[in-house]
Design a protein around this motif. Structure first.
Motif, PDB file in Angstrom:
ATOM      1  N   THR A  84      36.123  50.531 -12.269  1.00 53.99           N
ATOM      2  CA  THR A  84      35.529  49.440 -11.364  1.00 53.99           C
ATOM      3  C   THR A  84      36.712  48.802 -10.764  1.00 53.99           C
ATOM      4  O   THR A  84      36.173  48.398  -9.571  1.00 53.99           O
ATOM      5  N   ALA A  85      37.898  48.941 -10.952  1.00 52.71           N
ATOM      6  CA  ALA A  85      38.957  48.465  -9.900  1.00 52.71           C
ATOM      7  C   ALA A  85      38.864  49.205  -8.705  1.00 52.71           C
ATOM      8  O   ALA A  85      39.062  48.726  -7.372  1.00 52.71           O
TER       9      ALA A  85
ATOM     10  N   VAL B 159      29.367  39.956   1.729  1.00 51.75           N
ATOM     11  CA  VAL B 159      29.062  40.310   0.303  1.00 51.75           C
ATOM     12  C   VAL B 159      28.715  41.576   0.616  1.00 51.75           C
ATOM     13  O   VAL B 159      27.832  42.186   1.085  1.00 51.75           O
ATOM     14  N   SER B 160      29.479  42.551  -0.516  1.00 53.83           N
ATOM     15  CA  SER B 160      29.050  43.974  -0.726  1.00 53.83           C
ATOM     16  C   SER B 160      28.268  43.883  -2.155  1.00 53.83           C
ATOM     17  O   SER B 160      29.395  43.342  -3.167  1.00 53.83           O
ATOM     18  N   GLU B 161      27.556  44.463  -2.624  1.00 53.44           N
ATOM     19  CA  GLU B 161      26.905  44.731  -3.831  1.00 53.44           C
ATOM     20  C   GLU B 161      26.707  45.891  -4.326  1.00 53.44           C
ATOM     21  O   GLU B 161      26.268  46.889  -3.275  1.00 53.44           O
ATOM     22  N   ARG B 162      26.589  46.081  -5.447  1.00 52.36           N
ATOM     23  CA  ARG B 162      26.336  47.704  -5.687  1.00 52.36           C
ATOM     24  C   ARG B 162      25.820  47.489  -7.387  1.00 52.36           C
ATOM     25  O   ARG B 162      26.216  46.918  -8.068  1.00 52.36           O
ATOM     26  N   ASP B 163      24.285  47.778  -7.277  1.00 48.24           N
ATOM     27  CA  ASP B 163      23.594  47.724  -8.400  1.00 48.24           C
ATOM     28  C   ASP B 163      23.765  49.063  -9.309  1.00 48.24           C
ATOM     29  O   ASP B 163      24.275  50.163  -8.747  1.00 48.24           O
ATOM     30  N   GLY B 164      23.634  48.898 -10.505  1.00 51.83           N
ATOM     31  CA  GLY B 164      23.641  50.119 -11.561  1.00 51.83           C
ATOM     32  C   GLY B 164      24.496  49.778 -12.779  1.00 51.83           C
ATOM     33  O   GLY B 164      25.154  48.638 -12.834  1.00 51.83           O
ATOM     34  N   ASP B 165      24.126  50.493 -13.914  1.00 54.96           N
ATOM     35  CA  ASP B 165      24.443  50.099 -15.170  1.00 54.96           C
ATOM     36  C   ASP B 165      25.858  50.459 -15.191  1.00 54.96           C
ATOM     37  O   ASP B 165      26.455  51.728 -15.044  1.00 54.96           O
ATOM     38  N   ARG B 166      26.743  49.571 -15.774  1.00 52.14           N
ATOM     39  CA  ARG B 166      28.378  49.613 -15.738  1.00 52.14           C
ATOM     40  C   ARG B 166      28.699  49.597 -17.258  1.00 52.14           C
ATOM     41  O   ARG B 166      29.966  49.497 -17.152  1.00 52.14           O
ATOM     42  N   SER B 167      27.953  49.660 -17.989  1.00 51.52           N
ATOM     43  CA  SER B 167      28.389  49.353 -19.420  1.00 51.52           C
ATOM     44  C   SER B 167      29.327  50.716 -20.025  1.00 51.52           C
ATOM     45  O   SER B 167      30.091  50.451 -20.999  1.00 51.52           O
ATOM     46  N   ASN B 168      29.364  51.793 -19.268  1.00 49.04           N
ATOM     47  CA  ASN B 168      30.236  52.767 -19.621  1.00 49.04           C
ATOM     48  C   ASN B 168      31.116  53.083 -18.681  1.00 49.04           C
ATOM     49  O   ASN B 168      31.884  54.114 -18.546  1.00 49.04           O
ATOM     50  N   GLU B 169      31.252  52.323 -17.737  1.00 48.79           N
ATOM     51  CA  GLU B 169      32.268  52.300 -16.598  1.00 48.79           C
ATOM     52  C   GLU B 169      33.669  51.928 -16.891  1.00 48.79           C
ATOM     53  O   GLU B 169      33.771  50.573 -17.722  1.00 48.79           O
ATOM     54  N   SER B 170      34.702  52.703 -16.808  1.00 46.38           N
ATOM     55  CA  SER B 170      36.210  51.920 -17.184  1.00 46.38           C
ATOM     56  C   SER B 170      36.603  51.053 -16.336  1.00 46.38           C
ATOM     57  O   SER B 170      36.264  51.083 -15.237  1.00 46.38           O
ATOM     58  N   PRO B 171      37.512  50.148 -16.915  1.00 45.99           N
ATOM     59  CA  PRO B 171      38.163  49.261 -15.855  1.00 45.99           C
ATOM     60  C   PRO B 171      38.858  49.687 -14.864  1.00 45.99           C
ATOM     61  O   PRO B 171      38.737  49.163 -13.694  1.00 45.99           O
ATOM     62  N   HIS B 172      39.610  50.834 -14.679  1.00 46.02           N
ATOM     63  CA  HIS B 172      40.074  51.744 -13.813  1.00 46.02           C
ATOM     64  C   HIS B 172      38.974  51.962 -12.704  1.00 46.02           C
ATOM     65  O   HIS B 172      39.263  51.758 -11.473  1.00 46.02           O
TER      66      HIS B 172
END
Length: 392
Positions: A113-114, A98-111
């Motif tokens: 994120t992909a 598993v790889s994890e990345r913490d942080g607020d993603r509420s303003n991150e675009s779908p692209h």
């Protein structure tokens, strides 16, 4: 018929390693048929037989048929508001890496994120010679998913609307890693329920309501072992049932939704912690509760009260056999249970005794990855030979 028989054998082995005799008893197939099926699955590289550790009893122990660890896997992706997790999950429902990345993603675009998903997938070996055979990828998202075209209709806490995220992930992974995978997508609570029903605390229970707590609150209704989808496929959005008409505005556009009272940000605010602190703040909350911090315990008590109010309504409407609380509720339930149970008792439906156990999820932080993988693995293992031959 043979395809169905192979799937039946794998279904048993995905839960536990057993002898051939136990497989015959579980499936109702003959010994000679079972011998052929075991041989075929072994040739496909999916199973093998091992000699169990001696128990000290007379006689030689019978060999156990088991899944080959790490032979076949699904790429699993959990997109939450405060964390992105990407993992490989095997047929036995266990995470391989598993790889994890913490942080607020509420303003991150779908692209964006992909792109992050592809980078993290490469980090855990996707595209390398050491990667297990992948039969596809599954994605968990905190929003409404339209099954017919795998679109995220709306994910309010991510700020997404009408996003073809499964298609976006598939294209990005193929472009960046050279790996072609089919991608399925589902609501996070539905996938948490799927994982807990097959591998976790809900095993063997017919009617379960699963509640997942995060910044948002989602739910899933399992009836006779299968998810109840509702007329449009969106059943279970319990986080947006209005529970306090004079409460806070919700990101969905309504006011006083359940998640505005029991969601992560409401709880952290009550406890005097940073409401955008994410998993680190929840960890601090657990530490404060364990140490007996009165402000933290009061915040958890108040949140437990609102949880109880909502669950009482769901008991009256759905009459489940079991509530399973996952996400952030899982580690916090022991500190909320007294106030929660008091509300359930206070709000019983007249003289009718309808006690419904409320238990913490068993699979912890991996539940959504396991559920996302199950979207792919369950379908692939319905045709084991085809899945292994053609991969994802």
């Amino acid at each position: 018929m043979r395809q169905n028989n192979l799937a039946s054998v794998l279904d048993v082995l995905r839960r536990e390693s057993v002898t051939r005799s136990a497989l015959v008893a579980s499936t109702g197939l003959t010994r000679s048929t079972m011998a052929g099926l075991v041989a075929e699955l072994a040739e496909l590289g999916l199973i093998d037989e091992i000699t169990p550790v001696a128990t000290g009893r007379p006689g030689r122990p019978s060999p156990l048929v088991r899944l080959v660890p790490g032979a076949v896997a699904a790429l699993a992706i959990d997109v939450s508001v405060t964390r992105l997790s990407v993992g490989l999950v095997g047929l036995d429902g266990r995470t391989i890496s598993v790889s994890e990345r913490d942080g607020d993603r509420s303003n991150e675009s779908p692209h964006a994120t992909a792109d992050a998903v592809a980078e993290m997938a490469q980090r855990i070996g996707v595209g390398s010679d050491s990667c297990p055979l992948l039969v596809g990828a599954g994605v968990a998202v905190p929003g409404l998913v339209r099954e017919r075209d795998a679109h995220v209709v709306v994910a309010p806490n991510l700020g997404w609307e009408d996003v073809a995220f499964a298609e976006l992930v598939a294209g990005t992974i193929e472009r960046r890693l050279g790996v072609c995978l089919s991608v399925d997508i589902g609501n996070e609570a539905d996938l948490g329920a799927l994982a807990e029903a097959r591998f976790g605390v809900g095993r063997g229970t017919r009617n379960v309501v699963y509640i997942h707590g995060d910044i948002g609150v989602g739910g899933s209704i399992v009836v006779d072992g299968a998810r109840f989808p509702g007329g449009s496929g969106y059943a279970g959005e319990v986080g947006h049932m209005v529970i306090n008409p004079y409460g806070s505005p919700c990101r969905c556009g309504a006011r006083g939704c359940w998640e505005t009272e029991v969601g992560e940000r409401a709880l952290l605010t009550r406890a005097g912690l940073d409401p955008t602190g994410g998993s680190a703040a929840i960890d601090a909350l657990v530490e404060g509760a364990v140490s007996g911090d009165p402000i933290v315990l009061a915040a958890l008590g108040e949140t437990g009260r609102w949880l109880g109010i909502g669950l009482a309504g769901l008991i009256n409407v759905l009459d489940p056999d079991l509530f399973v609380l996952g996400g952030m509720f899982e580690p916090l339930l022991p500190f909320m249970s007294e106030c929660l149970e008091a509300e359930l008792m206070e709000r019983r439906f007249g003289p009718v005794e309808r006690t419904v156990p409320v238990v913490a999820a068993e699979l912890g932080i991996d539940a959504l990855l396991i559920g996302a993988a199950e979207l792919v693995l369950a379908r692939a293992m319905a045709d084991p030979a085809g899945a292994v031959t053609f991969g994802g």
